[in-house]
Design a protein around this motif. Structure first.
Motif, mmCIF file in Angstrom:
data_model
loop_
_atom_site.group_PDB
_atom_site.id
_atom_site.type_symbol
_atom_site.label_atom_id
_atom_site.label_comp_id
_atom_site.label_asym_id
_atom_site.label_seq_id
_atom_site.Cartn_x
_atom_site.Cartn_y
_atom_site.Cartn_z
ATOM 1 N N GLY A 144 0.787 -1.232 0.000
ATOM 2 C CA GLY A 144 0.000 0.000 0.000
ATOM 3 C C GLY A 144 0.812 1.271 0.000
ATOM 4 N N LYS A 145 2.141 1.185 -0.203
ATOM 5 C CA LYS A 145 2.989 2.373 -0.169
ATOM 6 C C LYS A 145 3.750 2.540 -1.488
ATOM 7 C CE LYS A 145 3.660 2.312 4.847
ATOM 8 N NZ LYS A 145 4.642 2.310 5.958
ATOM 9 N N ALA A 146 4.248 3.759 -1.717
ATOM 10 C CA ALA A 146 5.004 4.043 -2.929
ATOM 11 C C ALA A 146 6.359 4.663 -2.611
ATOM 12 C CB ALA A 146 4.208 4.988 -3.832
ATOM 13 N N THR A 184 -7.365 5.380 -0.141
ATOM 14 C CA THR A 184 -6.780 6.272 0.849
ATOM 15 C C THR A 184 -6.763 7.682 0.277
ATOM 16 O OG1 THR A 184 -4.517 5.985 0.021
ATOM 17 C CG2 THR A 184 -5.307 4.383 1.636
ATOM 18 N N ILE A 185 -6.396 8.626 1.116
ATOM 19 C CA ILE A 185 -6.345 10.018 0.650
ATOM 20 C C ILE A 185 -5.331 10.160 -0.484
ATOM 21 C CG2 ILE A 185 -5.740 12.374 1.299
ATOM 22 C CD1 ILE A 185 -6.777 11.773 4.096
ATOM 23 N N ARG A 186 -4.193 9.488 -0.351
ATOM 24 C CA ARG A 186 -3.152 9.608 -1.370
ATOM 25 C C ARG A 186 -3.445 8.718 -2.578
ATOM 26 N NH1 ARG A 186 3.385 8.464 -0.722
ATOM 27 N NH2 ARG A 186 3.931 9.175 -2.833
ATOM 28 N N PHE A 187 -3.998 7.534 -2.323
ATOM 29 C CA PHE A 187 -4.239 6.578 -3.404
ATOM 30 C C PHE A 187 -5.709 6.164 -3.409
ATOM 31 C CE2 PHE A 187 0.172 5.521 -1.870
ATOM 32 C CZ PHE A 187 0.836 6.193 -2.898
ATOM 33 N N ASN A 190 -6.161 1.657 -7.171
ATOM 34 C CA ASN A 190 -4.919 0.967 -7.525
ATOM 35 C C ASN A 190 -4.187 1.653 -8.679
ATOM 36 O OD1 ASN A 190 -4.794 -1.191 -5.654
ATOM 37 N ND2 ASN A 190 -6.438 -2.241 -6.754
ATOM 38 N N TRP A 191 -4.909 2.391 -9.486
ATOM 39 C CA TRP A 191 -4.255 3.129 -10.570
ATOM 40 C C TRP A 191 -3.234 4.127 -10.012
ATOM 41 C CZ3 TRP A 191 -9.024 3.920 -14.178
ATOM 42 C CH2 TRP A 191 -8.878 3.092 -15.300
ATOM 43 N N GLU A 192 -3.673 4.930 -9.046
ATOM 44 C CA GLU A 192 -2.770 5.927 -8.464
ATOM 45 C C GLU A 192 -1.574 5.257 -7.793
ATOM 46 O OE1 GLU A 192 -6.624 8.076 -8.962
ATOM 47 O OE2 GLU A 192 -6.041 6.112 -8.191
ATOM 48 N N LEU A 193 -1.826 4.140 -7.100
ATOM 49 C CA LEU A 193 -0.735 3.446 -6.406
ATOM 50 C C LEU A 193 0.276 2.889 -7.405
ATOM 51 C CD1 LEU A 193 0.615 2.237 -3.913
ATOM 52 C CD2 LEU A 193 -0.955 0.277 -4.116
ATOM 53 N N SER A 194 -0.205 2.229 -8.451
ATOM 54 C CA SER A 194 0.709 1.631 -9.429
ATOM 55 C C SER A 194 1.494 2.697 -10.178
ATOM 56 C CB SER A 194 -0.076 0.753 -10.415
ATOM 57 O OG SER A 194 -1.016 1.524 -11.150
#
Length: 261
Positions: A144-146, A184-187, A190-194
């Motif tokens: 769940g992190k980048a 989440t607020i940041r993601f 899954n598009w934003e996370l990837s």
């Protein structure tokens, strides 16, 4: 009365038939030399040659060609499949060079990863237009992190040493996830996370190792390009990955982009 002797005139030089024969042999020789030269012709130069003589003026300055200069041009234009032949030949040459380059690249990367004991972290596969380095789940990021993990830095540095040898190749960074939702607020998905993970790896090579950003591109595929079954934990682990695709330098960017869709 004595008879006058008839004086026969002797023609000097070769007989007329021999001149004709010689011309014919010369033309035949020229024809076969031309055929031989065309068998190893440089296509670009030949096309430039054809363009230069279509509707051209005479050889000497101030002179003009007989007629409108279209005789030679029309002879070439009658070969309606000429452009198709050139395109096909170019395509075959590019394809051959592409495969040779990728096979060598695949072999070099595979050996390099083995020598650096990275088989447990990275897979190397050969595609039609690229070689793929696949970082397995958990190697670069926590769930769940980048943000790159501290232990990921050493791995990226080792791979960067080999990537620096491919300065003429475009390199694509792709992020992939499994199908478990994230919000989440940041993601928000899954598009934003990837996408964030792909960008994080690319930016590390640019900011820390000095790679040219013009060489790179990034994409986030989210859960929509799985390589395994998302119904099992093992399959989901395979789908959570970051890929580095080193594209062949012999393929145009437009073709590469279309082929990778």
């Amino acid at each position: 009365m004595s008879r006058k002797k008839t004086i026969q005139e002797v023609n000097e030089g070769s007989p007329d038939w021999l001149n004709t024969y010689g011309d014919m042999v010369t033309l035949l020789l020229t024809f076969f030399v031309l055929l031989f030269s065309m068998s190893t012709i440089d296509i670009a130069k030949f096309k430039a040659f054809i363009n230069s003589i279509e509707g051209s003026s005479g050889i000497l300055s101030g002179g003009s060609s007989i007629g409108d200069g279209s005789e030679v041009g029309n002879g070439i234009n009658q070969l309606s499949n000429l452009d198709i032949y050139f395109d096909k030949t170019n395509e075959e040459e590019i394809q051959l060079k592409t495969q040779e380059e990728l096979k060598q690249m695949h072999s070099d990367l595979k050996n390099y990863i083995q020598e650096n004991n990275l088989e447990e972290e990275i897979n190397v596969t050969l595609g039609n237009y690229y070689v793929v380095l696949t970082f397995k789940d958990g190697v670069l990021f926590d769930s769940g992190k980048a943000e790159l993990k501290p232990e990921a830095i050493e791995i990226l540095n080792k791979i960067g040493t080999q990537l620096s040898k491919y300065a003429d190749n475009r390199i694509r960074f792709e992020g992939h996830t499994d199908n478990r939702p994230i919000n989440t607020i940041r993601f928000p998905s899954n598009w934003e996370l990837s996408a964030a993970r792909a960008i994080a790896v690319a930016k590390y090579y640019i900011d820390e190792l000095g790679f040219d950003p013009k060489q790179f591109s990034t994409e986030g595929f989210g859960e929509y390009a799985p390589i395994a079954d998302n119904n099992t934990e093992e399959g989901r682990a395979k789908n959570r990955r970051v890929e580095i695709k080193i594209l062949s330098k012999y393929v145009s960017y437009a073709v590469e982009t279309e082929a990778l869709q």
